[in-house]
Design a protein around this motif. Structure first.
Motif, mmCIF file in Angstrom:
data_model
loop_
_atom_site.group_PDB
_atom_site.id
_atom_site.type_symbol
_atom_site.label_atom_id
_atom_site.label_comp_id
_atom_site.label_asym_id
_atom_site.label_seq_id
_atom_site.Cartn_x
_atom_site.Cartn_y
_atom_site.Cartn_z
ATOM 1 N N GLN A 102 0.826 -1.201 0.000
ATOM 2 C CA GLN A 102 0.000 0.000 0.000
ATOM 3 C C GLN A 102 0.867 1.261 0.000
ATOM 4 O OE1 GLN A 102 -2.593 -0.452 3.359
ATOM 5 N NE2 GLN A 102 -4.364 -0.687 2.022
ATOM 6 N N SER A 147 0.767 4.293 -2.948
ATOM 7 C CA SER A 147 0.274 5.591 -2.505
ATOM 8 C C SER A 147 0.944 6.727 -3.282
ATOM 9 C CB SER A 147 0.549 5.747 -1.005
ATOM 10 O OG SER A 147 0.323 7.054 -0.611
ATOM 11 N N LYS A 148 0.143 7.731 -3.635
ATOM 12 C CA LYS A 148 0.669 8.896 -4.344
ATOM 13 C C LYS A 148 1.490 9.780 -3.406
ATOM 14 C CE LYS A 148 -3.037 9.023 -7.689
ATOM 15 N NZ LYS A 148 -4.198 9.732 -8.200
ATOM 16 N N THR A 149 1.132 9.811 -2.151
ATOM 17 C CA THR A 149 1.870 10.649 -1.197
ATOM 18 C C THR A 149 3.300 10.146 -1.004
ATOM 19 O OG1 THR A 149 0.993 9.365 0.673
ATOM 20 C CG2 THR A 149 -0.173 11.396 0.071
#
Length: 147
Positions: free
Chosen positions: A3, A7-9
């Motif tokens: 995950q 994730s873009k963050t």
């Protein structure tokens, strides 16, 4: 764990950290190096706002700021240490009202003997104090045995 990588963050944080590292190490604060004639022409044209003169053996190491430079930008130049150079600098400084001129005194070299003496005397004093204290202890021990 999967995950985090999806994730873009995560990728955004990686991008900003990389950008920060590049900006820190890509510092363009290298001074502009001027020749003697370039220095005198810019000085006499009134383009210099700040000067710092450091006399060396036969030259003046000059650093300063030109009009339009930011606080962290500066130039460097080497000029012969002579009366003619000083007169040209002083005349241009008076003519164009340069805000600030700093002249640092010439470094005075200390003699090798002075350096040797000042570095060895403290060790000699410590050695003498240790020797005297051992001698004193030895004499006190002898006095106890003689009684």
């Amino acid at each position: 764990m999967k995950q985090i990588f999806r994730s873009k963050t995560f990728y955004l944080i990686i991008f900003f950290v990389t950008l920060g590292i590049v900006l820190v190490f890509n510092n363009d604060n290298e001074p502009t190096e001027l020749t003697e004639e370039d220095f005198f022409t810019t000085l006499e044209d009134g383009k210099v706002t700040f000067l710092e003169l450091k006399p060396q053996k036969s030259v003046f190491e000059i650093s300063g700021r030109l009009i339009g430079y930011e606080k962290d930008q500066y130039f460097i130049a080497s000029v012969p240490n002579s009366e003619i150079s000083l007169d040209r600098i002083n005349n241009a400084a008076e003519e164009h009202d340069i805000e600030k001129i700093e002249v640092t005194p010439e470094d005075v070299e200390t003699s090798g003997w002075v350096t040797l003496i000042t570095t060895t005397i403290p060790f000699m004093i410590i050695f003498i104090l240790i020797f005297v204290s051992f001698l004193f202890l030895f004499v006190m021990k002898r006095m106890k045995h003689s009684k």
